[in-house]
Write an enzyme that holds these catalytic residues in place. Structure first.
Site, PDB file in Angstrom:
ATOM      1  N   CYS A   1      37.541  37.056  34.485  1.00  8.87           N
ATOM      2  CA  CYS A   1      37.689  37.724  35.777  1.00  8.87           C
ATOM      3  C   CYS A   1      37.262  39.167  35.550  1.00  8.87           C
ATOM      4  O   CYS A   1      36.540  39.449  34.589  1.00  8.87           O
ATOM      5  CB  CYS A   1      39.114  37.602  36.309  1.00  8.87           C
ATOM      6  SG  CYS A   1      40.383  38.369  35.268  1.00  8.87           S
ATOM      7  N   LYS A   2      37.671  40.079  36.371  1.00 10.83           N
ATOM      8  CA  LYS A   2      37.208  41.460  36.222  1.00 10.83           C
ATOM      9  C   LYS A   2      37.612  42.040  34.870  1.00 10.83           C
ATOM     10  O   LYS A   2      36.811  42.678  34.199  1.00 10.83           O
ATOM     11  CB  LYS A   2      37.747  42.322  37.358  1.00 10.83           C
ATOM     12  CG  LYS A   2      37.283  43.776  37.302  1.00 10.83           C
ATOM     13  CD  LYS A   2      37.602  44.526  38.574  1.00 10.83           C
ATOM     14  CE  LYS A   2      39.101  44.699  38.765  1.00 10.83           C
ATOM     15  NZ  LYS A   2      39.409  45.545  39.950  1.00 10.83           N
TER      16      LYS A   2
END
Length: 921
Positions: free
Chosen positions: A839-840
């Site tokens: 994810c980020k």
């Protein structure tokens, strides 16, 4: 994580034996005997008959563990258990472990403090730092119940202790604590019925911490794995199976030195490649004013960019300490090549009736250029836009397609690689001739012929021919009938129509070097290399034939005068071959000069058409690729070590290649859409990476990286004993191919906005494109591998059916369809692939995903009791490795979610109460 308490040494000394308080010398302590690489001490905890402050209150308790270090006389807060709710007899399911390097002795004292939690959702419940001897204030959300202490030596001797809980020294009794010594290597026996009943109202199952060496690689793998894995964290759980037997699960997490090693190696290669390119531009020779000014501008920009790479490498060389980049540092310029929060996440399952199984996932922040920003999107959009604009740059430069510029780089690379090899083999040939060694001469000629044929083949390309014409038109004094070199209006693949036809070129008489351009001259030049090689071959054959005649004559009677004349005519081998070798080198040198200049001219056009955007895009692509490659190398090294004894996997590795599956959890809204665009290109670029396994010649097991931007080779080093386990093909240096695929499903509140008001086509296109790549890999797999090489559990799920289901789910375009993630991950595992979750920041959403995946595997493959699925999930999220990952990144045990955000999350991606809140990301 240790926290030093604000306690005076006098206060701590009350827990020490008087024999250890000799101030005249250094005290001597008794070490705890243990097995190598195992924890020094582990114990589990339980309380009985706890007394609540008010009779009608149900207790929600946890134990805080503190240590009195004998040598330092300081009380140190060491760890805590989980909270057990609604019982006066809590069985704590989080144990306590002291790793091999921890300074704990038989004389060490342990203090256990029991707290009653009133509101576990408050940030301060177990993350506050308070002096251990003081009761927390009422607004903290917990109240002090009592404490007990024991000496480590007593526990080691008796194996279990029952301690009285008191409110203070000599105060009233408020219950008891049971402390049990734990040996992690022992499998628990018996049915789980009584334990299941005892824990009916509790939220998770047994978890104890353990050291990382156990299970991460095994004793045989330690030297080479220790070179790449650092700062491990381990937990141990026990969960009941559907037939009421215990299964044991060891969860492990480790960061890797490759987070910094790979980017530094890569940047160093970029610097060398760019310095070589800049020199090739300078070596183009004399150019007409327009082209010369263009070259000066390009070199100035390239030198500036080169300086930036050099500065970045210098800064990374100063880095010490942690071997991972935290999520809070993702926007730092000096660390932009470093992957975010890269870790190995492993689950080792030991079941009573099933074979032990390992499940690995590499967790890392999505490869993206955070410092560069996402205002104008990511690489996928930026590259497409740049290419469209470059086609319309007017007449300042000549347009070459991306395929042709890549071909030019390949030709230059082949020249730089093959020319010194051919020169070396030619010298070896002369050395063999001077020694008059027939066998050596044959071998040297064979190697020289092979490399020269590769050299000649490298220039059989229309691009070289057309680029030579373009370079000719750019020389001073070249006058065209048309005012300028026209742009190519044909499609990208038409290599032959980039410039005017030679008949349209007219030389200027004042420049005597220039004559009417002869398009066939290039054919003659590179053909001369082949001809000179043929002359060499013919001469060697003649010399060897005469040498054979000589040998025959020597075996017979004394040679006649005529025979001596024939023998003498052979002369000295070295003298016979030397002129031919010089001719070969001269012909090759002429080819190299012309080819390098023509290809450098192509690269000049690529750079000139897009300054400075093309260099900035190259930088961005390098940054993203560096992050992606560090993760890939980590994944490959781990997969290779775990699969060394799996002959089917090793056969698949060199016959088909390795599937690398990335799970993306980014939204397609705002900045995360740009991150996804970067990530998609970075992962696709991994297709140009090949791996090679070599035997380590020293104790340095770190991978070696060679190559250039269009093609990299990663050499993974193994100790001799491990190297011998490999198939012959791999030991002989066969290059191993990678097949990266990316599937993304946004799950957060921003994805809700994208689905309702924005655009999800980016995600849909990426998933569809990568489904086709996955199908291609599966097709190769079924064509080249025997059916019995499919992984374990294949009988439960048919791969064709899984692929078809994945296809249907992608086509359905359902909102937040996490089924895509589950299917892609399952297919990857069944095809012996490497799993990534991103994810980020690889911290919050990634933690939800990997814990869900682990529990789903336990349920689907190892018969986890259905009543314990949610409990196991909450336990891993509350007490497992991933909350430790959060702590490493943001110094707080809270996932960065709020209640409103979580309402938009799919049900099983929501963390348990009390584990989330506002934090830095």
């Amino acid at each position: 994580m240790e926290i030093k308490e604000e306690r005076s040494s006098d206060e701590a000394r009350q827990f020490l034996p008087s024999s250890q308080l000799d101030s005249l010398g250094e005290p001597q302590f008794t070490s705890i005997q243990r097995i190598a690489n195992e924890p020094k001490l582990e114990f589990s905890l339980a309380c009985k008959d706890l007394v609540a402050a008010t009779r009608d209150r149900k207790l929600n308790t946890f134990i805080q563990v503190s240590v009195v270090h004998p040598a330092e006389h300081i009380l140190t807060r060491y760890s805590s258990t989980e909270i057990v709710e609604g019982t006066k007899d809590p069985l704590f399911l989080t144990g306590v472990t002291f790793p091999p390097e921890y300074p704990i002795y038989e004389e060490t004292k342990i203090k256990l403090t029991v707290y009653d939690v009133k509101d576990k959702s408050q940030d301060t419940v177990r993350t506050s730092v308070l002096p251990d001897h003081k009761e927390p204030r009422a607004d903290v959300g917990r109240s002090f119940l009592g404490y007990a202490t024991f000496r480590v030596g007593d526990l080691v001797k008796s194996k279990e202790l029952t301690l009285t809980l008191r409110t203070s020294d000599g105060g009233k009794t408020v219950g008891t604590i049971e402390v049990n010594l734990v040996k992690m290597g022992e499998l628990e026996e018996g049915e789980t019925d009584h334990i299941t009943a005892d824990t009916q109202d509790q939220k998770c199952a047994l978890v104890r911490e353990c050291t990382a060496t156990e299970g991460i690689g095994g004793k045989d793998n330690l030297p080479s794995l220790n070179a790449v894995l650092r700062n491990p964290v381990c937990k141990l759980y026990r969960f009941p199976t559907s037939d009421n037997k215990w299964m044991r699960i060891r969860e492990q997490m480790a960061e890797t030195t490759l987070s910094f090693h790979v980017p530094k190696e890569l940047i160093n290669l970029h610097i060398k490649e760019d310095m070589r390119r800049n020199q090739e531009l300078k070596d183009l020779g004399e150019l007409a004013p327009h082209w010369d000014n263009m070259r000066k501008s390009v070199i100035a920009h390239c030198d500036q960019m080169l300086s930036m790479y050099q500065d970045t490498l210098a800064e990374l060389g100063k880095h010490t300490g942690s071997s991972f980049k935290s999520s809070c540092s993702k926007g730092e310029k000096t660390l932009e090549f470093i992957p975010i929060n890269l870790h190995l996440q492993r689950m080792h399952v030991h079941s009573p009736r099933l074979k032990d199984a390992l499940y690995d996932v590499i967790t890392v922040g999505a490869p993206a250029a955070h410092f560069q920003g996402f205002k104008n999107g990511g690489l996928r959009k930026l590259l497409s836009k740049f290419e469209a604009e470059r086609r319309n740059t007017g007449y300042q430069c000549i347009y070459y397609s991306p395929e042709n510029t890549a071909k030019a780089k390949e030709v230059l690379s082949n020249i730089n690689h093959l020319q010194p090899l051919i020169s070396s083999h030619a010298d070896l040939l002369l050395s063999s001739a001077s020694q008059r060694s027939p066998d050596s001469l044959k071998n040297s000629l064979k190697m020289l012929s092979e490399k020269t044929e590769l050299f000649v083949h490298a220039f059989k390309d229309q691009l070289v021919r057309s680029a030579l014409l373009a370079l000719y038109t750019a020389r001073p004094g070249c006058v065209l009938k048309k005012p300028a070199v026209p742009r190519n209006s044909a499609e990208e693949g038409d290599n032959a129509q980039h410039q005017d036809h030679p008949s349209q070129i007219k030389r200027q008489d004042s420049i005597p070097h220039h004559s009417e351009y002869d398009e066939e001259e290039w054919d003659r030049v590179w053909a001369n290399v082949a001809k000179s090689l043929n002359c060499l071959i013919a001469m060697v054959d003649r010399l060897l034939e005469k040498d054979n005649i000589n040998s025959v004559k020597e075996d017979e009677n004394e040679p006649s005068a005529a025979d001596c004349k024939v023998l003498h005519s052979g002369g000295d081998w070295y003298e016979q071959l030397y002129p031919l070798v010089i001719t070969l080198k001269d012909c090759m040198g002429e080819v190299v000069t012309r080819a390098k200049q023509s290809m450098a001219f192509v690269l000049l056009q690529e750079l000139a058409c897009g300054l400075p955007q093309c260099l900035m895009l190259t930088l961005r692509r390098d940054i993203v690729f560096s992050q992606a490659l560090a993760g890939l190398v980590c994944g490959f090294v781990i997969k290779l070590h775990t699969g060394l004894h799996d002959q089917g996997f090793l056969q698949q590795l060199h016959t088909v290649g390795l599937l690398v599956q990335y799970e993306g959890l980014l939204s397609t809204y705002s900045e995360e859409a740009g991150m996804l665009e970067d990530m998609a290109v970075g992962i696709s670029d991994l297709q140009k990476v090949m791996f090679k396994v070599i035997e380590a010649k020293s104790e340095d097991f770190l991978p070696i990286i060679t190559g250039r931007r269009e093609h990299y080779i990663i050499e993974v080093q193994l100790p001799a004993k491990m190297f011998e386990l490999l198939p012959q093909e791999i030991k002989e240096g066969k290059l191993l191919r990678m097949y990266p695929v990316l599937f993304n499903v946004g799950i957060n509140e921003q994805q809700t906005l994208a689905e309702r008001f924005g655009d999800t086509s980016l995600q849909e296109n990426i998933n569809q494109e990568n489904l086709e790549l996955l199908k291609e890999y599966y097709k190769l797999f079924t064509e080249k591998m025997p059916p019995d090489c499919l992984p374990h559990f294949q009988e439960q799920n048919d791969l064709k059916g899984l692929l078809e289901s994945l296809h249907q789910n992608i086509q359905a375009k359902k909102r937040k369809n996490v089924e895509i993630m589950w299917l892609a991950a399952t297919i990857c595992r069944k095809l012996n692939g490497v799993r990534f979750t991103c994810c980020k920041s690889a911290k919050d959403r990634t933690s939800m995903s990997v814990t869900l995946e682990q529990c789903s595997i336990l349920r689907d493959e190892h018969q986890l009791h259905k009543d314990f699925f949610i409990r196991a999930l909450d336990c891993m999220r509350r007490e497992g490795c991933r909350i430790e990952n959060v702590l490493k990144n943001v110094k707080c045990r809270k996932y960065a979610f709020n209640m409103i955000q979580l309402m938009a999350f799919p049900k099983y991606y929501r963390p348990p109460e009390g584990t989330y809140g506002k934090t830095d990301t």
